[in-house]
Design an enzyme around this catalytic site. Structure first.
Site, PDB file in Angstrom:
ATOM      1  N   GLY A 278       0.660  -1.492  -0.002  1.00  0.00           N
ATOM      2  CA  GLY A 278      -0.104  -0.031   0.056  1.00  0.00           C
ATOM      3  C   GLY A 278       0.902   1.279  -0.117  1.00  0.00           C
ATOM      4  O   GLY A 278       0.123   2.348  -0.023  1.00  0.00           O
ATOM      5  N   PRO A 321       4.712  -4.905  -0.853  1.00  0.00           N
ATOM      6  CA  PRO A 321       4.667  -3.867  -1.781  1.00  0.00           C
ATOM      7  C   PRO A 321       4.611  -4.597  -3.289  1.00  0.00           C
ATOM      8  O   PRO A 321       5.203  -5.425  -3.613  1.00  0.00           O
ATOM      9  CB  PRO A 321       5.944  -3.259  -1.664  1.00  0.00           C
ATOM     10  CG  PRO A 321       7.061  -4.672  -1.225  1.00  0.00           C
ATOM     11  CD  PRO A 321       6.207  -5.369  -0.268  1.00  0.00           C
ATOM     12  N   GLY A 322       3.450  -3.883  -4.006  1.00  0.00           N
ATOM     13  CA  GLY A 322       3.690  -3.805  -5.230  1.00  0.00           C
ATOM     14  C   GLY A 322       3.967  -2.996  -6.102  1.00  0.00           C
ATOM     15  O   GLY A 322       4.880  -2.735  -6.858  1.00  0.00           O
ATOM     16  N   CYS A 391     -14.122   4.562 -27.696  1.00  0.00           N
ATOM     17  CA  CYS A 391     -15.465   5.360 -27.964  1.00  0.00           C
ATOM     18  C   CYS A 391     -15.943   5.821 -26.537  1.00  0.00           C
ATOM     19  O   CYS A 391     -17.019   5.115 -26.139  1.00  0.00           O
ATOM     20  CB  CYS A 391     -16.336   4.602 -28.845  1.00  0.00           C
ATOM     21  SG  CYS A 391     -15.545   4.296 -30.472  1.00  0.00           S
ATOM     22  N   TYR A 421      -0.476  -1.740 -12.313  1.00  0.00           N
ATOM     23  CA  TYR A 421      -1.912  -1.827 -12.310  1.00  0.00           C
ATOM     24  C   TYR A 421      -2.007  -1.120 -13.672  1.00  0.00           C
ATOM     25  O   TYR A 421      -3.026  -0.525 -13.603  1.00  0.00           O
ATOM     26  CB  TYR A 421      -2.515  -1.132 -11.061  1.00  0.00           C
ATOM     27  CG  TYR A 421      -2.233  -1.786  -9.920  1.00  0.00           C
ATOM     28  CD1 TYR A 421      -2.867  -3.069  -9.486  1.00  0.00           C
ATOM     29  CD2 TYR A 421      -1.457  -0.965  -8.844  1.00  0.00           C
ATOM     30  CE1 TYR A 421      -2.292  -3.422  -8.226  1.00  0.00           C
ATOM     31  CE2 TYR A 421      -1.212  -1.480  -7.728  1.00  0.00           C
ATOM     32  CZ  TYR A 421      -1.632  -2.944  -7.264  1.00  0.00           C
ATOM     33  OH  TYR A 421      -1.238  -3.604  -6.163  1.00  0.00           O
TER      34      TYR A 421
END
Ligand code: LLP
Length: 463
Positions: A278, A321-322, A391, A421
């Protein structure tokens, strides 16, 4: 999202979005080190390079849009987390941020473990040689098949997310003649200061078992009774893109409180605490993220202090952690297409990708930066909105930013900090072909995830 405020609706060109610098940057050609991967630089002829390779060459060879990932930076960040937490703690990279087999091998090299949250992520991890005992399996609705696979291959831990899952995992482990190491994910009741959709420790949401009302204590009670489970610890993940350490402090305090209650009730000192991931990164110059060593120091001090107070042995800490590892390591390279100045409003700059390669702006009102990278320019700054080719009018990549007024179709622009992400949440909306991920290091570029092709689309369409 980032700490900068979120401007809403169209604005007059001379009204600057709140939270952004009060004026355009003094030098539009300057690359702010905060938001760019560590080897990114601008050469004397004005072209930006990553890992020693010009973006113009990368665009020619691999096409656009493309995610360009700085392998050196990735490894440095992974190593910095590993070193900061030391031998008495574990760092589990959160694969949901971005996972590929090359990434798994880098993590393995650098001594990190891996958090997966689906059978697909588990398969990717195992197929690239991550030892199963260094994998943690997450998820609020793991299928029976996923649990069976995880137990069979011997994942290091399964993080239990509900009362039903406690029983389900215990039965599966027992039927396979195994005792599965597990943690219980709890919600500690912290309101993390981040976007609602990525805050996960308040009670009214789908993850974890609430500490409130003694539910987490009851979960521990049940898990300790089941032969198929070896309960090793408590897990808390309070949310994502967080800068303020106070949420982690409250979470650590409450998790240790539960460990103390468990010790008092059962005479068992659970040996592990996982404080989740996070930690925020810089998407714009307005963000000031913390360094891994500061985070490690803060978290280990909080846990030790709380344990000392509770007269508990300090458990082994782990973190997940990512974004903080992969986020800053990549940028998305786009080619500029249509440029549409709207008098008195702003200039819309369309690129050859959009919400299919970066849904975060549309989904979370996320803020990004952008730079012209195929050349320099001395032209005046113009306020732009970078949009995609989908679109949908919400197809925005960068809401408010400055680019030089002489920007022209065919120029290359890049959006930094898209390592986390973006590819992992990419879609085929409008039958877009998901861009490749190209890893660049020491003057060499190699595709680690290839670009989707129309054949890929048609292969799934079996009607
Ligand atoms: N551990 C657990 C249990 C998680 O659920 C997550 C993220 C992490 C670790 C890693 O969090 P990080 O360090 O990357 O913030 N799609 C959203 C983020 C969703 C995060 C989901 N869980 C975004 O684009 O901001």
């Amino acid at each position: 999202m980032s700490r900068s405020a979120h401007p809403a609706g169209p604005r007059h060109a001379d009204v600057l979005p709140e939270g952004h610098p009060s004026a355009p940057p003094a030098d539009l050609n300057h690359l702010d080190r905060k938001v760019w991967a560590s080897t990114v630089t601008r050469t004397a002829d004005g072209v930006v390079t990553v890992g020693g390779v010009e973006v113009t060459r990368l665009a020619e060879e691999f096409g656009t849009p493309a995610y360009l990932l700085d392998e050196t930076d990735f490894r440095e960040r992974a190593r910095a987390w590993r070193t900061a937490f030391g031998a008495d703690a574990d760092v589990f990279y959160a694969g949901k941020a971005f996972l590929s087999r090359a990434v798994v091998r880098w993590l393995h090299d650098e001594g990190l473990n891996l958090d997966v949250c689906s059978g697909g992520e588990l398969t990717t991890a195992l197929s690239a040689g991550m030892p199963a005992d260094r994998i943690a399996f997450h998820g609020n609705n793991k299928s029976v098949e996923e649990i069976e696979t995880a137990v069979r291959v011997g994942v290091g831990r399964i993080v239990l997310d509900s009362f039903q899952e406690i029983v389900r995992v215990a039965h599966i482990a027992q039927s396979l003649g195994k005792r599965q190491r597990v943690q219980i994910r709890i919600t500690v009741g912290v309101e993390a200061h981040t976007h609602e959709f990525i805050a996960t420790a308040h009670e009214d949401q789908k993850f974890g078992i609430p500490l409130a009302g003694g539910q987490a204590a009851e979960a521990v009670r049940r898990a300790l009774q089941l032969d198929g489970l070896e309960l090793v610890g408590i897990h808390s993940h309070i949310g994502s893109q967080i800068f303020d350490m106070s949420g982690f402090e409250v979470a650590a305090h409450r998790v240790v409180g539960l460990l103390k209650d468990v010790r008092d009730e059962h005479g068992v000192e659970l040996p592990e605490i996982d404080l989740g991931g996070g930690l925020g990164i810089a998407y714009t110059s307005a963000d000031d993220p913390r360094e891994p060593h500061e985070i490690a120091k803060a978290l280990t001090e909080i846990v030790s202090r709380e344990c000392e107070r509770a007269k508990l042995r300090t458990p082994r800490i782990s973190v997940e952690p990512g974004r903080a590892i992969v986020g800053p390591t990549a940028f998305t390279l786009y080619e500029v297409g249509t440029i549409k100045p709207l008098d008195g409003l702003r200039t819309y700059v369309s690129v050859d990708g959009g919400m299919s390669d970066n849904i975060r702006t549309a989904l979370y009102d996320a803020e990004y930066s952008v730079a012209l990278v195929s050349r320099t320019s001395e032209a005046a700054p113009m306020l732009v909105r970078v949009v995609g080719k989908h679109c949908e009018s919400g197809d925005i990549v960068v809401k408010d930013a400055f680019l030089p007024a002489d920007l022209a179709p065919g120029d290359l622009i890049a959006v930094p900090a898209t390592g986390a992400y973006c590819r992992s949440m990419a879609s085929n909306y409008n039958h877009a072909l998901r861009p490749p991920v190209v890893a660049v290091r020491d003057g060499e570029a190699r595709v680690i995830v290839r670009r989707e092709t129309e054949e890929d689309l048609l292969r799934l369409d079996v009607g």
